[in-house]
Design a protein around this motif. Structure first.
Motif, mmCIF file in Angstrom:
data_model
loop_
_atom_site.group_PDB
_atom_site.id
_atom_site.type_symbol
_atom_site.label_atom_id
_atom_site.label_comp_id
_atom_site.label_asym_id
_atom_site.label_seq_id
_atom_site.Cartn_x
_atom_site.Cartn_y
_atom_site.Cartn_z
ATOM 1 N N TYR A 1 -45.534 61.482 53.414
ATOM 2 C CA TYR A 1 -45.377 61.218 51.994
ATOM 3 C C TYR A 1 -46.193 60.015 51.550
ATOM 4 O O TYR A 1 -46.024 59.501 50.451
ATOM 5 C CB TYR A 1 -43.898 60.993 51.644
ATOM 6 N N THR B 1 -47.853 56.018 52.098
ATOM 7 C CA THR B 1 -47.399 54.713 52.566
ATOM 8 C C THR B 1 -46.154 54.281 51.789
ATOM 9 O O THR B 1 -45.783 54.884 50.783
ATOM 10 C CB THR B 1 -48.506 53.672 52.372
ATOM 11 N N ASP B 2 -45.522 53.216 52.261
ATOM 12 C CA ASP B 2 -44.385 52.661 51.546
ATOM 13 C C ASP B 2 -44.837 52.178 50.174
ATOM 14 O O ASP B 2 -45.979 51.739 50.003
ATOM 15 C CB ASP B 2 -43.775 51.488 52.316
ATOM 16 N N PRO B 3 -43.958 52.232 49.163
ATOM 17 C CA PRO B 3 -44.362 51.808 47.818
ATOM 18 C C PRO B 3 -44.632 50.312 47.764
ATOM 19 O O PRO B 3 -44.008 49.525 48.475
ATOM 20 C CB PRO B 3 -43.140 52.179 46.954
ATOM 21 N N ASN B 4 -45.571 49.946 46.925
ATOM 22 C CA ASN B 4 -45.883 48.541 46.694
ATOM 23 C C ASN B 4 -44.985 48.056 45.560
ATOM 24 O O ASN B 4 -45.233 48.334 44.388
ATOM 25 C CB ASN B 4 -47.355 48.385 46.309
ATOM 26 N N VAL B 5 -43.912 47.347 45.914
ATOM 27 C CA VAL B 5 -42.959 46.924 44.898
ATOM 28 C C VAL B 5 -43.329 45.570 44.285
ATOM 29 O O VAL B 5 -42.700 45.133 43.331
ATOM 30 C CB VAL B 5 -41.526 46.865 45.481
#
Length: 200
Positions: A33, A35-39
């Motif tokens: 899915y 990469t991890d979201p950039n928060v």
């Protein structure tokens, strides 16, 4: 089962060879899915689909549904229109259906405003705007009721999961504690009552 069927211990080197990127080697490229979201500096990879006029309608409606106070900003001040535009523009299920409900409902708001008062919703005074909101909030008509329920859900959900909304519900997030206070006597009483009802 014979001894040949039993899995022999494997080394970490073998595991690293067989499993690359979370996929057994030789089975194609993993999809995943992303990469991890950039928060910290978030970015939406899809185009927004609401017009500026629709976003303005959402900002005003959001402030009527959930008015701001002296201590907590109104939804429009924390960017509720941007949040809802991002939500309904997302390509995932069921977001396209939500987009249809929201866009159709916003059109109803303007159409009803013009029918009753001869002006669009944004040109009305507060009293007339509230009259239109009472109209769409009535469950008498399925289409406008579905719009109001979905819009209210998004306004309230977006607001109380934001930095502006967290303090309003007393949510502080994960914070370090010097000691764990434990369960309060009031909470224990409720738990004990429920357990007794269950015969536990």
């Amino acid at each position: 089962m014979t001894s040949e069927n039993l899995a022999a211990p494997v080394s970490w080197e073998w595991r690293e060879t067989m499993y690359r990127d979370g996929m057994p080697a030789g089975r194609g490229t993993p999809q995943g899915y992303g990469t991890d979201p950039n928060v910290v500096t978030p970015h939406t990879p899809w185009p927004r689909t609401l017009s500026e006029h629709e976003r303005a309608l959402i900002a005003v409606l959001g402030d009527i549904i959930l008015p701001g106070t002296a201590d907590h900003p109104a939804p429009s001040a924390m960017g509720i229109a941007d949040f809802i535009d991002d939500w309904v523009s997302a390509p995932y299920k069921p977001h396209p259906a939500h987009r249809t409900v929201i866009k159709d409902g916003l059109a109803i708001v303007d159409d009803e405003s013009r029918r009753r008062f001869g002006a669009g919703f944004l040109d009305l005074d507060d009293a007339r705007r509230r009259e239109i909101v009472h109209f769409i909030a009535s469950p008498a008509a399925a289409v406008r009721w579905a719009f109001f329920v979905r819009l209210r859900y998004l306004v309230v959900g977006g607001y109380f999961t934001s930095d502006a909304g967290f303090p309003a519900i007393g949510y502080h997030g994960n914070v370090p504690l010097l000691a764990f206070p434990g369960v309060s006597p009031e909470a224990r009483s409720i738990i004990d009552d429920e357990l007794r009802k269950l015969g536990l």
